[in-house]
Design a protein around this motif. Structure first.
Motif, PDB file in Angstrom:
ATOM      1  N   MET A  45      45.218 -34.390 -35.731  1.00 32.62           N
ATOM      2  CA  MET A  45      45.048 -35.848 -35.782  1.00 32.62           C
ATOM      3  C   MET A  45      43.622 -36.220 -36.205  1.00 32.62           C
ATOM      4  SD  MET A  45      47.052 -37.602 -32.617  1.00 32.62           S
ATOM      5  CE  MET A  45      48.808 -37.934 -32.684  1.00 32.62           C
ATOM      6  N   GLY A  46      43.304 -37.504 -36.094  1.00 33.08           N
ATOM      7  CA  GLY A  46      41.977 -37.971 -36.466  1.00 33.08           C
ATOM      8  C   GLY A  46      42.035 -39.254 -37.275  1.00 33.08           C
ATOM      9  N   ASN A  47      43.272 -39.748 -37.499  1.00 36.54           N
ATOM     10  CA  ASN A  47      43.466 -40.918 -38.348  1.00 36.54           C
ATOM     11  C   ASN A  47      42.868 -40.618 -39.726  1.00 36.54           C
ATOM     12  OD1 ASN A  47      44.319 -43.432 -39.092  1.00 36.54           O
ATOM     13  ND2 ASN A  47      42.781 -44.548 -37.939  1.00 36.54           N
ATOM     14  N   GLU A  87      45.033 -35.001 -40.663  1.00 42.43           N
ATOM     15  CA  GLU A  87      46.185 -35.853 -41.025  1.00 42.43           C
ATOM     16  C   GLU A  87      45.818 -36.885 -42.093  1.00 42.43           C
ATOM     17  OE1 GLU A  87      47.709 -38.169 -37.743  1.00 42.43           O
ATOM     18  OE2 GLU A  87      45.774 -39.057 -37.301  1.00 42.43           O
ATOM     19  N   HIS A 124      51.085 -35.339 -30.628  1.00 42.37           N
ATOM     20  CA  HIS A 124      50.502 -36.036 -29.474  1.00 42.37           C
ATOM     21  C   HIS A 124      50.019 -35.139 -28.353  1.00 42.37           C
ATOM     22  CE1 HIS A 124      52.198 -39.409 -31.657  1.00 42.37           C
ATOM     23  NE2 HIS A 124      51.333 -40.151 -30.990  1.00 42.37           N
ATOM     24  N   ARG A 126      49.313 -51.259 -28.998  1.00 39.94           N
ATOM     25  CA  ARG A 126      48.698 -51.820 -30.212  1.00 39.94           C
ATOM     26  C   ARG A 126      49.360 -53.180 -30.389  1.00 39.94           C
ATOM     27  NH1 ARG A 126      46.165 -47.212 -32.408  1.00 39.94           N
ATOM     28  NH2 ARG A 126      47.287 -45.269 -32.063  1.00 39.94           N
ATOM     29  N   THR A 169      38.398 -43.001 -28.272  1.00 35.90           N
ATOM     30  CA  THR A 169      39.441 -42.521 -29.188  1.00 35.90           C
ATOM     31  C   THR A 169      39.194 -41.043 -29.454  1.00 35.90           C
ATOM     32  OG1 THR A 169      40.176 -42.497 -31.499  1.00 35.90           O
ATOM     33  CG2 THR A 169      38.068 -43.533 -31.101  1.00 35.90           C
ATOM     34  N   ILE A 170      40.282 -40.283 -29.566  1.00 35.99           N
ATOM     35  CA  ILE A 170      40.110 -38.842 -29.839  1.00 35.99           C
ATOM     36  C   ILE A 170      39.609 -38.607 -31.263  1.00 35.99           C
ATOM     37  CG2 ILE A 170      41.902 -38.152 -28.188  1.00 35.99           C
ATOM     38  CD1 ILE A 170      43.568 -37.428 -30.855  1.00 35.99           C
ATOM     39  N   ASP A 171      39.592 -39.653 -32.100  1.00 36.38           N
ATOM     40  CA  ASP A 171      39.208 -39.481 -33.507  1.00 36.38           C
ATOM     41  C   ASP A 171      37.693 -39.406 -33.721  1.00 36.38           C
ATOM     42  OD1 ASP A 171      41.927 -39.784 -33.870  1.00 36.38           O
ATOM     43  OD2 ASP A 171      41.784 -41.885 -34.455  1.00 36.38           O
ATOM     44  N   ARG A 208      46.454 -35.754 -27.525  1.00 34.53           N
ATOM     45  CA  ARG A 208      45.951 -36.949 -26.841  1.00 34.53           C
ATOM     46  C   ARG A 208      46.010 -36.841 -25.322  1.00 34.53           C
ATOM     47  NH1 ARG A 208      47.687 -41.634 -30.300  1.00 34.53           N
ATOM     48  NH2 ARG A 208      48.700 -42.521 -28.487  1.00 34.53           N
TER      49      ARG A 208
HETATM   50  O1  F6P Z   1      43.658 -43.092 -32.933  1.00 36.00           O
HETATM   51  C1  F6P Z   1      44.199 -42.056 -32.194  1.00 36.00           C
HETATM   52  C2  F6P Z   1      45.404 -41.478 -32.881  1.00 36.00           C
HETATM   53  O2  F6P Z   1      45.903 -40.424 -32.078  1.00 36.00           O
HETATM   54  C3  F6P Z   1      45.189 -40.987 -34.319  1.00 36.00           C
HETATM   55  O3  F6P Z   1      44.567 -39.730 -34.358  1.00 36.00           O
HETATM   56  C4  F6P Z   1      46.582 -41.000 -34.849  1.00 36.00           C
HETATM   57  O4  F6P Z   1      46.591 -41.168 -36.244  1.00 36.00           O
HETATM   58  C5  F6P Z   1      47.195 -42.194 -34.166  1.00 36.00           C
HETATM   59  O5  F6P Z   1      46.407 -42.453 -33.014  1.00 36.00           O
HETATM   60  C6  F6P Z   1      48.630 -42.013 -33.745  1.00 36.00           C
HETATM   61  O6  F6P Z   1      49.060 -43.217 -33.215  1.00 36.00           O
HETATM   62  P1  F6P Z   1      50.416 -43.401 -32.422  1.00 36.00           P
HETATM   63  O7  F6P Z   1      50.270 -42.716 -31.099  1.00 36.00           O
HETATM   64  O8  F6P Z   1      50.558 -44.869 -32.280  1.00 36.00           O
HETATM   65  O9  F6P Z   1      51.471 -42.742 -33.237  1.00 36.00           O
END
Ligand code: F6P
Length: 333
Positions: free
Chosen positions: A171-173, A224, A262, A74, A127-129, A265
């Motif tokens: 997860m899911g943002n 989340e 994680h 990022r 994205t998994i979201d 993911r």
């Molecule tokens: O966007 C994918 C995601 O896994 C979200 O579900 C989660 O909120 C975020 O990324 C976590 O990000 P990081 O791996 O940077 O902690």
């Protein structure tokens, strides 16, 4: 004929299937006699010129692997227009005439900026979201869904044996797609998502108390994103439930918290992710070869389509009411 190279990078949170998109991009470039280069670690790699020839890589060996062979990051510096200009210069120095960015909507903003700064760029949603509005499907979602289903089923096995209740954070943002579909698929007793107001008493405590005659183990799925809108962590929701159900009904819940994290993911991409990623990757190359940039590829009614990136970023989507209604029926009854 496209006589420059096509660059590919992955950005934001990784997603299973990204490697399939990369492989399809490489093969479609070869098929069309276009050169292709990989950029390591997203926009940061582009700024640093961390670029390599990918066209002689044996991509057959990457298509059954999770994560991304290009690495991801990022990159906040990319919000600075000076850095966008610099990235376009770096790309030109490497003979890149078109970029493909595989990632989420934050990554698409970078793709839009590259396009506006003169480097034709195509976005591929991964994205998994599953929270990118212009597409009904994002690469990685199906694999994550299956991983979470497997985890929740396993948690359920041990909850059943010990008459316990699991509070599972997924997860899911800010989006609740994973949470709602997992709740339906695993027969949860409650699901909380950021998109819907909730009441611990009505949506969890009363439901568990009503079912208590027939069973003594329960699953509550919490997206989340709930904490971001309600200010309550999953642990707090669990503790309030335990306290309230004891006070109101005299039921002592043995509750356990699992934050899946994680694990959601990783893993081998499923069939659905492999095919969606291959189709989107190949289509992105075709657009660039035909001189078309500033687009995002998407899935609409099962077909690959593409939109202007700006238009794509402005679209809105939300969990279908029918799915929310189904989760309510499954959980409450
Ligand atoms: O966007 C994918 C995601 O896994 C979200 O579900 C989660 O909120 C975020 O990324 C976590 O990000 P990081 O791996 O940077 O902690």
């Amino acid at each position: 004929m496209f006589n420059k190279k096509i660059g590919v990078l992955t950005s934001g949170g990784d997603a299973p299937g990204m490697n399939n998109a990369i492989a399809a991009i490489v093969k479609t470039c070869k098929y069309n006699n276009a050169g292709v280069v990989g950029v390591n670690y997203g926009y940061r790699g582009l700024l640093n010129g961390d670029i390599f020839d990918i066209d002689n890589m044996n991509t057959d060996d990457i298509i059954n692997r999770g994560g991304t062979i290009l690495g991801s990051a990022r990159c906040l510096e990319f919000k600075d227009p000076e850095n966008v200009k610099k990235a376009v210069e770096v790309a030109k120095q490497h003979g890149i005439g078109g970029m493909i960015v595989i990632g989420g909507d934050g990554s698409f903003r970078g793709a839009r900026d590259l396009s506006l700064a003169g480097l034709p760029t195509i976005g591929i949603p991964a994205t998994i979201d599953n929270d990118i509005s212009c597409t009904e499907y994002t690469i990685g979602y199906d694999t994550a869904l299956n991983t979470v289903i497997d985890c929740v089923d396993k948690i359920n096995d041990t909850m059943r044996s010990h008459n316990r209740s699991a509070f599972v954070e997924v997860m899911g943002n800010k989006a609740g797609y994973l949470a709602v579909e997992v709740a339906i698929a695993c027969g949860a007793d409650a699901v909380l998502v950021a998109e819907q107001n909730f009441d611990i008493e009505k949506n969890i405590v009363d439901v568990i108390a009503r079912k208590y005659e027939e069973k003594k183990h329960f699953i509550v799925i919490v997206a989340e994103g709930v904490e971001k809108v309600s200010g309550k962590s999953t642990k707090k929701i669990m503790n309030e439930t335990v306290e309230m159900i004891d006070k109101k009904y005299g039921i002592q819940l043995d509750a356990k918290l699992t934050v899946l994290g994680h694990i959601q993911r990783g893993g081998k991409p499923t069939y659905k992710d492999r095919i969606a990623a291959s189709r989107m990757g190949s289509d992105a190359v075709k657009l660039l070869i035909n001189g078309i940039g500033n687009r995002v590829v998407a899935l609409k009614h099962g077909k690959i389509v593409d939109y202007d990136i700006l238009e794509g970023l402005e679209m809105k989507k939300s969990i279908e009411d029918e799915l929310l209604m189904l989760s309510k029926i499954i959980c409450e009854k």
